[in-house]
Motif scaffolding. Structure first.
Motif, PDB file in Angstrom:
ATOM      1  N   ALA A 446       0.927  -1.140  -0.192  1.00  0.00           N
ATOM      2  CA  ALA A 446       0.029   0.035  -0.020  1.00  0.00           C
ATOM      3  C   ALA A 446       0.810   1.365  -0.068  1.00  0.00           C
ATOM      4  CB  ALA A 446      -0.766   0.199   1.286  1.00  0.00           C
ATOM      5  N   ARG A 447       1.929   1.094   0.664  1.00  0.00           N
ATOM      6  CA  ARG A 447       2.630   2.305   0.948  1.00  0.00           C
ATOM      7  C   ARG A 447       3.396   2.431  -0.478  1.00  0.00           C
ATOM      8  NH1 ARG A 447       6.469   2.417   5.788  1.00  0.00           N
ATOM      9  NH2 ARG A 447       4.875   1.027   6.618  1.00  0.00           N
ATOM     10  N   THR A 448       3.935   1.340  -0.809  1.00  0.00           N
ATOM     11  CA  THR A 448       4.609   1.371  -2.264  1.00  0.00           C
ATOM     12  C   THR A 448       3.952   2.109  -3.401  1.00  0.00           C
ATOM     13  OG1 THR A 448       5.711  -0.723  -1.815  1.00  0.00           O
ATOM     14  CG2 THR A 448       5.969  -0.006  -4.072  1.00  0.00           C
ATOM     15  N   PHE A 449       2.346   1.738  -3.159  1.00  0.00           N
ATOM     16  CA  PHE A 449       1.363   2.118  -4.396  1.00  0.00           C
ATOM     17  C   PHE A 449       1.385   3.846  -3.945  1.00  0.00           C
ATOM     18  CE2 PHE A 449      -2.890   3.462  -5.023  1.00  0.00           C
ATOM     19  CZ  PHE A 449      -3.038   3.072  -6.353  1.00  0.00           C
ATOM     20  N   MET A 450       1.046   4.097  -2.865  1.00  0.00           N
ATOM     21  CA  MET A 450       0.965   5.545  -2.557  1.00  0.00           C
ATOM     22  C   MET A 450       2.107   6.335  -3.013  1.00  0.00           C
ATOM     23  SD  MET A 450      -1.156   5.203   1.033  1.00  0.00           S
ATOM     24  CE  MET A 450      -0.705   6.965   1.590  1.00  0.00           C
ATOM     25  N   ARG A 451       3.569   5.828  -2.447  1.00  0.00           N
ATOM     26  CA  ARG A 451       4.620   6.869  -2.995  1.00  0.00           C
ATOM     27  C   ARG A 451       4.634   6.827  -4.565  1.00  0.00           C
ATOM     28  NH1 ARG A 451       8.188   4.300   1.679  1.00  0.00           N
ATOM     29  NH2 ARG A 451       7.680   6.126   3.150  1.00  0.00           N
ATOM     30  N   CYS A 502      12.094  -1.879  -3.611  1.00  0.00           N
ATOM     31  CA  CYS A 502      12.400  -0.717  -2.850  1.00  0.00           C
ATOM     32  C   CYS A 502      10.891   0.036  -2.977  1.00  0.00           C
ATOM     33  CB  CYS A 502      13.556   0.252  -3.283  1.00  0.00           C
ATOM     34  SG  CYS A 502      13.567   1.720  -2.411  1.00  0.00           S
ATOM     35  N   PRO A 503      10.384   0.495  -1.742  1.00  0.00           N
ATOM     36  CA  PRO A 503       9.095   1.111  -1.757  1.00  0.00           C
ATOM     37  C   PRO A 503       9.325   2.463  -2.486  1.00  0.00           C
ATOM     38  CG  PRO A 503       9.939   1.068   0.379  1.00  0.00           C
ATOM     39  CD  PRO A 503      10.834   0.205  -0.366  1.00  0.00           C
ATOM     40  N   ILE A 504      10.483   3.080  -2.610  1.00  0.00           N
ATOM     41  CA  ILE A 504      10.683   4.430  -3.274  1.00  0.00           C
ATOM     42  C   ILE A 504      11.106   4.296  -4.770  1.00  0.00           C
ATOM     43  CG2 ILE A 504      12.054   6.551  -2.720  1.00  0.00           C
ATOM     44  CD1 ILE A 504      10.654   5.930  -0.301  1.00  0.00           C
ATOM     45  N   CYS A 505      12.176   3.633  -5.102  1.00  0.00           N
ATOM     46  CA  CYS A 505      12.492   3.533  -6.354  1.00  0.00           C
ATOM     47  C   CYS A 505      12.114   2.282  -7.221  1.00  0.00           C
ATOM     48  CB  CYS A 505      14.029   3.670  -6.464  1.00  0.00           C
ATOM     49  SG  CYS A 505      14.703   2.357  -5.683  1.00  0.00           S
ATOM     50  N   PHE A 506      11.452   1.166  -6.530  1.00  0.00           N
ATOM     51  CA  PHE A 506      10.758   0.306  -7.273  1.00  0.00           C
ATOM     52  C   PHE A 506      11.849  -0.667  -7.682  1.00  0.00           C
ATOM     53  CE2 PHE A 506       7.764   3.678  -7.686  1.00  0.00           C
ATOM     54  CZ  PHE A 506       7.142   3.449  -6.594  1.00  0.00           C
ATOM     55  N   LYS A 507      13.252  -0.413  -7.484  1.00  0.00           N
ATOM     56  CA  LYS A 507      14.155  -1.413  -7.970  1.00  0.00           C
ATOM     57  C   LYS A 507      14.304  -2.584  -6.896  1.00  0.00           C
ATOM     58  CE  LYS A 507      16.432   2.055 -10.356  1.00  0.00           C
ATOM     59  NZ  LYS A 507      17.423   3.372 -10.104  1.00  0.00           N
ATOM     60  N   GLU A 508      14.752  -3.745  -7.753  1.00  0.00           N
ATOM     61  CA  GLU A 508      14.787  -4.911  -7.022  1.00  0.00           C
ATOM     62  C   GLU A 508      15.837  -5.037  -5.693  1.00  0.00           C
ATOM     63  OE1 GLU A 508      15.002  -9.919  -7.462  1.00  0.00           O
ATOM     64  OE2 GLU A 508      14.328  -8.530  -9.177  1.00  0.00           O
ATOM     65  N   ILE A 509      15.515  -5.610  -4.861  1.00  0.00           N
ATOM     66  CA  ILE A 509      16.760  -5.757  -3.629  1.00  0.00           C
ATOM     67  C   ILE A 509      16.939  -7.232  -3.504  1.00  0.00           C
ATOM     68  CG2 ILE A 509      17.036  -5.551  -1.218  1.00  0.00           C
ATOM     69  CD1 ILE A 509      15.095  -2.886  -1.582  1.00  0.00           C
ATOM     70  N   PRO A 510      18.020  -7.412  -4.344  1.00  0.00           N
ATOM     71  CA  PRO A 510      18.555  -8.969  -4.092  1.00  0.00           C
ATOM     72  C   PRO A 510      18.964  -9.626  -2.798  1.00  0.00           C
ATOM     73  CG  PRO A 510      20.013  -7.782  -5.498  1.00  0.00           C
ATOM     74  CD  PRO A 510      18.984  -6.800  -4.940  1.00  0.00           C
TER      75      PRO A 510
END
Ligand SMILES: O=C(OP(=O)(O)O)[C@H](O)COP(=O)(O)O
Length: 520
Positions: A446-451, A502-510
């Motif tokens: 949800a937070r990811t979506f909002m950001r 990442c909830p800010i930049c949406f890049k994957e965190i391996p």
């Protein structure tokens, strides 16, 4: 100018049977206290308006005779001739006499009761010859031919028996210019009005006469009505008429029952339970007084002290002359009827204490007495089954003393409004739905979506600060992604992001690693 005559019709004041909402008919009920006041008030209204009379007619039933007397008293007219006649009696109500109108409506239906009360030509079931209400066995009517004495009457029959008296005795008085007062009954007066106003059979059903309110009829020279009106304020009249009309409704049952209405099972059970709770509470407080001193005494004489407390409570409740209810009954506004009056009842009541004392002191602890305990419990159980079936005698004492439980006051009619219940239901449903749905919502997503949809300024602010990009708190044990993401997180938050984005930049965190601080 047309010559007119005024006659006044008064239905007697409320009778004791009106008060109890019983079909009265030819039963010779007396006036109630309220009825006496109504009769006096009728006299006062007539006096206020300047009415006076030369002659008065009434039935042979004391509620009408006494009403007339009170009117005479108010008008100071004791000297006028009074004629009593059985033909002005109330309608003979047959087998309904003595029955409660609301109970009858509950049993046979309001429509049927309305037919019996108001239909023009349908009589109620007739009296048995042997009935105590049979006028043929009443000394008042011994001089009459038994064949004229009715065993039931519809209004049509009442009209037929009242009119000869109207024509033979009352009309001549009116024609001679005398002021006539007729003090009679709900239905004998309805019969007269039906005749005078030529009310159609189907319309007379709606005519209800209030008790104790004078009704003036202005008649022309042919004795045809020109006008009629009540000598009382309109609102008083309307209220009294509605009251009479409603007497035959089943819903009145609850408010017209007198105070001897038997208590329902639930309050009786609750009262019993409350008495036990009260005793336990009493004992708890009493024993706590001695917790730090004399506790051994309390322990050794527990049963004796408990007996003392029970006796003390009873002394101020059931055994006192002022109350006929236990504490529990008082709380639920029920009481014994009749109250504990006889010596036998009092002895029985006290012996229940003695029994409880002996039972608790010896029976419970001694195994050899177990069969007696079983028999006692069996009696209690059988008594309770009988109570559930019949609704009386919840305990053995009540059964032996023949004490029934009644309501202290007539239960009041409660108006149920479902608005609040509906709101409550909707709110609960909404609550439950939210409670089911919310756990399925991933706060991170949800937070990811909002950001993703937040404006750049907020995003920048978030990126510029030293707060965790997941929990928005100051970073604890700062960690960062081993991938392309350049954001920082608390260790715990970062750990939850592994293999996520990442909830800010949406890049994957391996994977994650501790934040590296630049030496400069
Ligand atoms: O005895 C009666 O009338 P009364 O009180 O006028 O004498 C009847 O019970 C009146 O009842 P109703 O109004 O149901 O006909």
């Amino acid at each position: 100018m047309i010559k007119t005559h005024k006659i006044v019709l008064v239905r007697h004041g409320e009778s004791e049977w009106n008060q109890k909402n019983l079909f009265c008919g030819w039963y010779d009920a007396d006036l109630s206290e309220k009825g006496i006041e109504e009769a006096k008030q009728a006299g006062k209204w007539l006096k206020e308006k300047g009415y006076t009379f030369d002659v008065a007619y009434t039935s042979v039933l004391k509620r009408a005779v006494k009403t007339l007397y009170h009117i005479q008293e108010e008008l100071d007219l004791h000297w006028i001739p009074i004629y009593r006649h059985w033909r002005l009696n109330e309608r003979m109500y047959g087998a309904l006499q003595g029955k409660n109108k609301s109970e009858t409506a509950a049993k046979y239906g309001e429509d049927q009761v309305k037919i019996w009360r108001r239909a023009y030509d349908i009589p109620p079931p007739q009296l048995e010859d042997s009935s105590e209400h049979n006028p043929r066995n009443d000394s008042k009517y011994q001089h009459l031919d038994k064949r004229v004495l009715p065993l039931t009457e519809c209004l049509k029959d009442t009209v037929e028996r009242a009119l000869p008296y109207w024509h033979d005795s009352i009309v001549p008085s009116i024609r001679s210019g005398q002021n006539v007062l007729i003090c009679a009954h709900g239905n004998s007066l309805r019969a007269l009005i039906k005749y005078l106003d030529k009310v159609p059979d189907e319309e007379i059903v709606e005519l209800n006469l209030p008790t104790g309110i004078p009704l003036v009829y202005v008649l022309d020279e042919n004795l045809c009505p020109i006008n009629h009106y009540y000598v009382a304020p309109d609102d008083v009249v309307q209220k009294a008429i509605d009251q009479v009309a409603n007497q035959g409704k089943a819903k009145n049952l609850i408010i017209t029952m007198n105070e001897q209405m038997f208590a329902l099972r639930t309050p009786q059970i609750d009262a019993n339970q409350l008495d036990e709770d009260f005793h336990s509470y009493n004992w708890e407080i009493f024993s706590s007084l001695f917790r730090h001193s004399y506790s051994h005494l309390i322990h050794s004489f527990k049963h004796e002290f408990q007996l003392f407390l029970r006796l003390l409570t009873s002394y101020h409740t059931l055994l006192s002359s002022k109350s006929s209810a236990t504490i529990g009954q008082q709380l639920l506004q029920i009481k014994y009827s009749p109250s504990l009056q006889t010596r036998r009842q009092k002895v029985l009541y006290l012996s229940t204490f003695a029994f409880t004392y002996l039972y608790e002191k010896f029976l419970v602890d001694y195994r050899r007495l177990l069969p007696f305990q079983f028999i006692y419990k069996l009696f209690l159980f059988l008594n309770f089954l009988l109570f559930l079936r019949r609704g009386t005698y919840i305990n053995l004492f009540e059964r032996f003393a023949r004490l029934k439980t009644v309501h202290d006051h007539p239960p009041s009619l409660r108006v149920l409004d479902y608005t609040y219940m509906k709101r409550e239901l909707i709110w609960h449903t909404l609550n439950e739905t939210l409670g089911t749905i919310i756990p399925f919502i991933s706060s991170l997503k949800a937070r990811t979506f909002m950001r993703k949809h937040l404006s750049g300024t907020i995003m920048n602010r978030l990126e510029q600060t030293d707060i965790c990009s997941v929990c928005d708190q100051s970073i604890v044990m700062p960690h960062e992604s081993m991938g392309e993401c350049k954001h920082y997180f608390c260790y715990v938050c970062a750990y939850s992001l592994i293999q996520q984005s990442c909830p800010i930049c949406f890049k994957e965190i391996p994977n994650i690693k501790p934040k590296e601080f630049s030496s400069g």
